[in-house]
Write an enzyme that holds these catalytic residues in place. Sequence first.
Site, PDB file in Angstrom:
ATOM      1  N   ARG A 350       0.856  -1.186   0.000  1.00 43.60           N
ATOM      2  CA  ARG A 350       0.000   0.000   0.000  1.00 43.60           C
ATOM      3  C   ARG A 350       0.893   1.238   0.000  1.00 43.60           C
ATOM      4  NH1 ARG A 350      -1.845  -3.818  -1.028  1.00 43.60           N
ATOM      5  NH2 ARG A 350      -3.619  -4.961  -0.147  1.00 43.60           N
ATOM      6  N   ASP A 501      -9.807  -2.028  10.148  1.00 41.24           N
ATOM      7  CA  ASP A 501      -8.896  -1.129  10.858  1.00 41.24           C
ATOM      8  C   ASP A 501      -9.612  -0.129  11.758  1.00 41.24           C
ATOM      9  OD1 ASP A 501      -6.378  -1.949  10.113  1.00 41.24           O
ATOM     10  OD2 ASP A 501      -6.409  -0.836   8.231  1.00 41.24           O
ATOM     11  N   THR A 716      -5.101  -2.325  -3.396  1.00 40.27           N
ATOM     12  CA  THR A 716      -6.186  -2.791  -2.531  1.00 40.27           C
ATOM     13  C   THR A 716      -6.270  -4.314  -2.551  1.00 40.27           C
ATOM     14  OG1 THR A 716      -8.603  -3.057  -2.524  1.00 40.27           O
ATOM     15  CG2 THR A 716      -7.659  -2.076  -4.478  1.00 40.27           C
TER      16      THR A 716
END
Length: 809
Positions: A350, A501, A716
Amino acid sequence: MKFGYFDNEKKEYVITRPDTPREWTNYLGSLEYGAIITNNAQGYSFVKSGASGRILRGRFNVPPTTAPGRYIYLRDMENGDFWSASWLPVKKDLSKYESVCRHGVLYTIISSRYDGIETETLYYVPLNALYEVWAIKVRNKSGRKRKISLFSYAEFTNEPNENQDLVNMQYTLFISRTYYKDNLIIQTINENYSELGRNIPQEKGISGRRFNRFFGVIGAEVVSFDGDRDVFIGNYRDYSNPIAVEKGKCSNSLNYGKNSCAGTQVILELDVDEEKEIIYVLGDGAEETGRKVMEKYKEKGKVEREWEELKRYWHSRIENFKVKTPDESFDSMIGIWNAYQCFITFFWSRAASMIYVGHRDGYGYRDTVQDIQGIIHLDPQSAKDRLRLMLAGQTSKGVALPLVFFDYEIKPNQGLSLDNPYYVKRTGYTEYRCDDHLWLYITTRQYVRETGDLAFLDEVIPYSDYGEDTVYEHLRKGILFSLSKLGKHGLTYGLDADWNDTLRLGEEGETVFASFQLYLALKIFAEFAEKKGKKEDLEWAEKEASKLYENLQRYAWEGDRFVRGFMGDEVIGSKNNSEASFWLNPQVWSVLSGVATSEQAKIVMDNVEKILNTDYGAMIMYPPVRTLGLPVFRMILFNPGMKENAGIFCHPQGWLIKAETMLGNGNRAYKYFQEINPANMNDKAEIREAEPYVHCQFVEGKDSPFHGRAHVHWLTGTASSVMVACVEGILGLQPDYEGLRIDPCVPSHWKEFYMERMFRGKRLKIKVENHSGFQKGVKKIIINGKEINDNFLPESEMKDENEVLVIMG
Ligand code: GLC
């Protein structure tokens, strides 16, 4: 609205007009030299690390017209008119200017046509190189002789540390300068550095040693240049009208204490229909390196050959799996773009895109272990290497480091854990997540089933802190860690986060989602124990799994849904809640883990469709949180319909598709695929805005005024989850220890489709016939003329090349 189309033959996406709703981007390069490019030639590049090896400057989150890029300007030397070889930055009127951008697998070609002059610029990074190439062909189609100047523009960072370059100007402006000699601009950083200074303490984040970058021009003599950005652009001007281009000459400036750039001018005299090529090379290295690189491109045809080589290399990796179904957009995605995106997430985790600015200098644990799944069928060796690295990022307690640095080396006793202040300082993480290590089980099994490499379980791999163990023991440790963190319902604590998260359950709250994962982990461990003949382990894992099963059934089932978790006595995701009362992941994972009975599975999946589904995919939960809040529900900070707050998080859509295929619902699985299929939005780009060829992190949910708009492109977990769901679930190619199961679950209107796949070095050409319109079920398989009355193809029946016919029924 539509801005382009898929050219599956060439494996390209062709953007036919440049004023796309957002920058539509592509990647160039490799782990050694990374680069991002937009359809208008913007973007940045770096050597090895986006955080500490930045070469070309990117400017983020600004209106596109104010960002630097790999710009080539053209100027008619007779009338002074000028434009650029990509629509930006000069941005000529689109009624007179044409631009086509072809994004391919790790290369981009941008063509332009204006006032009788055509250009075609190929941007790429040669295999194993530490530089990039911009090769531009200029053709005169105006029917008269023309004299055209080409001006290059590249904006260097003043510091390889990206953050220092952008924020610490009182320092970094004064360490860089440029030189020019014979078609070559050199930028130096810290040029007075010598080995003597090695031990001088450096300011935080400052690189300290010497760096050099080169920018060389091949194909014509450079007649003027600028190494100082502000001189090239001119005061109070911008990239659209640099003074050098406007007046038709650079000022031969060199940077000393400001910003460095590579502005160069060459002049091309073009007869009618004549074409000339100029090659720009830009990269890491001093004059000698630059000259050597330039020398290579004096050889005719070099660019073409390198480009072909690059394509061969990448296409052959992607072509390890080919598919042709009645749905061309499915083929564009699964056969090309989704596969490509899987490699990109595998590379860059990421870290580097136009949204992730390149700061993160490591692999997020859970993300990476899942990213591996997307390429196992394409490149099992790279998958294995990365899996090894991630196992080495597991601590001896079984829990995993949240981030494994890009420069992490596999060696014992490195002392890295959250007890190590250096690690905490470098990453900012202070707490473990409950799910990071739980992804290892599925990925390891997928790898072993793909390759038959059971010996991998016996390979010894160090822990990140102290000691080492076999892979099998690593997996046992992971389970032991999770079992030591169970709450009062016997379910796993959420710790810093489970997959979500924004859900902070700590050591008080329990997560049903991760408990389903733990259940599956125990089942996989039991499977491995059985394979290895370890009876005691098998019994232990089965016993723990049934305890967990009982607890999940007793506490998490509410009759029409599985709840999301517990915070003390409070239930999260209960039908009695006014907000966030129904969650996607616990329903889907109850099926994926095998905990849900068939009645439960039917009920929860019907409810997913009823409560969560929209035209653009299923929302992560509903209704959004507006009042229930912090500190547990951190998603409250997102506007309703965004991200984890009732957005359509795309990553779980892959799990949703997979779960439906496990239940035999081919029509529903396919419908879910179509809802989030970026290619399906090709003609509705004004709604989706993001690239129609890549998945995004999320799409705005029903409570947003911009329902259907997609965000956070390229990097992603959606890439791998959708890939696995489509290849294993819809197409039904399921490797197993002794062979390959073929068990498609397709929409009933798919009457015939074709797949080609490598399996343990053998090629399988598979045709599936479904003339009676089933969604699932295999009547027979015929391999090389031999009939098998089952859906399992033993490896022993496979030759080097195989013709396979699968009859559904
Ligand atoms: C982002 C993170 C991923 C997390 C997900 C859900 O995609 O990269 O690690 O699982 O958000 O919160």
